[in-house]
Enzyme design. Structure first.
Site, short mmCIF file in Angstrom:
data_model
loop_
_atom_site.label_atom_id
_atom_site.label_comp_id
_atom_site.label_asym_id
_atom_site.label_seq_id
_atom_site.Cartn_x
_atom_site.Cartn_y
_atom_site.Cartn_z
N ASP A 76 12.54 0.58 -43.17
CA ASP A 76 12.30 1.64 -42.18
C ASP A 76 12.77 2.99 -42.74
OD1 ASP A 76 15.04 1.35 -42.14
OD2 ASP A 76 15.22 1.15 -39.96
N ASP A 119 21.00 0.31 -44.60
CA ASP A 119 21.56 -0.51 -43.52
C ASP A 119 22.55 -1.53 -44.06
OD1 ASP A 119 19.86 -2.57 -44.61
OD2 ASP A 119 18.20 -1.54 -43.60
N ASP A 132 35.55 3.96 -41.11
CA ASP A 132 35.80 5.35 -40.75
C ASP A 132 36.26 5.38 -39.29
OD1 ASP A 132 35.55 8.28 -40.99
OD2 ASP A 132 34.11 7.80 -42.57
N ASP A 153 39.02 10.43 -39.92
CA ASP A 153 38.29 11.70 -39.94
C ASP A 153 39.13 12.83 -39.34
OD1 ASP A 153 35.50 12.74 -40.41
OD2 ASP A 153 35.70 13.29 -38.31
N GLU A 191 42.05 12.25 -43.48
CA GLU A 191 41.41 13.49 -43.94
C GLU A 191 42.19 14.64 -43.33
OE1 GLU A 191 37.04 15.67 -44.11
OE2 GLU A 191 37.65 14.64 -42.30
N HIS A 216 30.83 12.51 -49.19
CA HIS A 216 29.60 12.85 -48.46
C HIS A 216 29.58 14.29 -47.94
CE1 HIS A 216 32.55 11.99 -45.46
NE2 HIS A 216 31.76 12.47 -44.53
N ASP A 217 30.69 15.00 -48.09
CA ASP A 217 30.76 16.40 -47.64
C ASP A 217 30.75 17.38 -48.81
OD1 ASP A 217 30.99 15.65 -44.97
OD2 ASP A 217 33.18 15.55 -45.07
#
Ligand code: GLC
Ligand code: CA
Length: 552
Positions: A24, A28, A97, A198, A254, A327-328
């Site tokens: 899709d 996943d 996370d 986070d 973080e 990822h940031d």
């Protein structure tokens, strides 16, 4: 203190972009399971899984609408349990996370909270009256504009330090805190191995909610009122006691802005708060007038200073996390390396400089392949809410940057650079999906991909594998004392590690300039790892982006 999480190497997975099992276009959980053998071969110990919870995906899962449900995009709770079991079978731990500074505005708590002022959930969030028809104060959101959103239903504003679809939770409320600890225990009881927390140093806010002064812009970053707030250590100790202390798990917080002294309080062995933290000082060295959107060239002396400050600062009490990528952040090989002429050498050099530091290293998916930034042509190629909000503010409203300047900033530093799909092979869609990928794949996948590197002894992948192996074998890499050499050298980052009667000399070149370097006491040492072969002599020749580790 010697513990397993100091001796581990952690691999971060951004599930949406890792591997798609049902075509899709979205990565996943079954996709992750299918790649566990790849991770086992790489040799990592722990996976940090970016959020897989139910979410409307305004901030790619960092806006959670149900902490105890798996996002339909990613699979089911059964899939998650299978992942945990399959990972544990391979001796790989899973860290989740934990996003509890805010929820999504579609979380049941917020749906209740915004309805009436006397709703039992009202106080789970931070509601204030407006002032003179405007926001309650001048605080800015990290994602541009005001940090307050007006809500018609009760004619009040709620606080959102991130997007308006991410209302901040009110940690002053004890019932809310208990709910969070209960949710954490629920995951821990399933057998997960810890949490990456986070923006955790923002959960305690100064309760006066006053303006940031002096006011130089319409909205001002409220860091001094929301970072490392008055009750932060109390909350973390409580969380530790009520949720974490009965499990043998690890935590990493973080922490967006903090001093060494504060970091010791967060991560010291006897504080019972966190095990380690992500701080970002070394990620700030190349930011310009408008932060990440206007980068300036790297000043290596400054970067060494920051890395060294943290190495010395947490040498004996507290613990560092080591990272270039996540990822940031943009891809470090594009940011600090040279992807045109010295792509592989600079990727290996950066890995060497980082993995020999003291702390727990993190590898972000694709970093082990030298994946690079994406060549963004227009806003249509972008996905990130941060980009759209910043573009609106800086280009359209304030007009301080032109479209071209902003596109340059996006290419250099947007978070989307890290979020393009993993490049597994040189077939269609890089082997990430057989459908249409949710985000464009970097066109360089034909040359940069896992398949071409796994069985190649000279590849970046094989180099990472060796770095991990060495860390597992040599306590000096985990526990040795760090000392910086050649502090003022503009291109070379050189340091030593010492442990018991052993010593390591780490030499890395952040430039295309070549140097001769005298080894002194290391000239009878042995080459442990390098990206260029050299014979150890009195003086060695350092190649462009060269990296050499010599053992004595
Ligand atoms: C953290 C996450 C980032 C997210 C933000 C808000 O900084 O790493 O991806 O946008 O928090 O949750
Ligand atoms: Ca899928």
């Amino acid at each position: 203190m010697k513990v397993w999480w100091k001796e581990s190497v952690i691999y971060q997975i951004y599930p949406r972009s890792f591997c798609d099992s049902n075509d899709d276009g979205i990565g996943d959980i079954q996709g992750i399971i299918s790649k566990l053998d790849y991770l086992k071969d790489l040799g990592i110990d722990i996976i940090w899984l970016s959020p897989v919870y139910q979410s409307p995906n305004v901030d790619n899962g960092y806006d959670i609408s149900d902490y105890q449900a798996i996002s339909k995009d990613f699979g089911t709770m059964d899939d998650f349990e299978m992942l945990l079991k399959e990972a544990h079978n391979r001796n790989i731990k899973i860290v989740m996370d934990l996003v509890v500074n805010h929820t999504s505005d579609e979380h049941q708590w917020f749906i209740e909270s915004h309805q009436t002022q006397d709703n039992p959930y009202r106080d789970y969030y931070i509601w204030k009256e407006g002032k003179n028809g405007k926001e309650p104060n001048n605080w800015a959101s990290v994602f541009s504009g005001s940090a307050w959103q007006y809500d018609e239903t009760t004619d009040m504003y709620y606080l959102h330090l991130y997007s308006s679809k991410q209302p901040d939770l009110n940690w002053e409320n004890e019932i809310l805190r208990e709910e969070i600890y209960k949710m954490m225990r629920w995951w821990l009881d399933k057998g997960i191995d810890g949490f990456r927390m986070d923006v955790i140093n923002k959960i305690s806010k100064v309760q006066t909610f006053e303006d940031v002064l002096p006011q130089s812009q319409q909205y001002m970053r409220p860091s001094k009122y929301v970072s490392n707030g008055p009750r932060i250590h109390e909350f973390l100790k409580e969380m530790n006691q009520k949720a974490l202390s009965s499990y043998d798990v690890m935590t990493v917080g973080e922490i967006t802005a903090c001093s060494i002294e504060q970091a010791k309080q967060y991560t010291g062995d006897y504080e019972n708060e966190l095990n380690m933290l992500f701080q970002f000082e070394h990620m700030d060295v190349d930011l310009g007038e408008y932060g990440k959107w206007t980068p300036i060239p790297l000043n290596l002396v400054q970067l060494k200073k920051v890395l060294t400050k943290w190495q010395y600062g947490l040498a004996d009490y507290g613990w560092n996390s080591l990272f270039w990528d996540n990822h940031d952040q943009p891809r470090a090989v594009s940011r600090f390396g040279n992807t045109e002429k010295y792509w592989a050498d600079s990727a290996k050099m950066l890995a060497t400089a980082l993995h020999f530091l003291k702390g727990t290293p993190y590898i972000y998916q694709g970093e082990e392949l030298g994946m690079t930034n994406y060549p963004f042509q227009s806003l249509d190629d972008c996905q990130d809410v941060e980009v759209f909000n910043a573009y609106k503010e800086l280009v359209q409203e304030k007009k301080v940057l032109t479209h071209e300047q902003m596109m340059k900033g996006i290419c250099a530093n947007s978070r989307d650079n890290a979020r393009t799909p993993m490049q597994w092979n040189n077939e269609e869609n890089a082997g990430f999906t057989q459908g249409t990928p949710w985000m464009k794949i970097n066109p360089n996948y034909k040359t940069i991909n896992a398949k071409s590197q796994i069985n190649n002894q000279d590849s970046i992948y094989s180099y990472f594998k060796k770095l991990i192996e060495l860390r597992h074998q040599m306590p000096i890499i985990v526990y040795g004392k760090y000392t910086l050499l050649e502090e003022e050298h503009p291109d070379l980052y050189i340091y030593t590690r010492e442990y018991q009667d052993k010593k390591l000399l780490i030499i890395t070149n952040f430039s295309e300039n070549e140097y001769d370097y005298a080894l002194h006491e290391y000239s009878d040492g042995k080459l442990l790892i390098s990206n260029h072969h050299i014979d150890i002599q009195k003086t060695i020749h350092i190649a462009p982006y060269g990296a050499y580790v010599i053992q004595k």
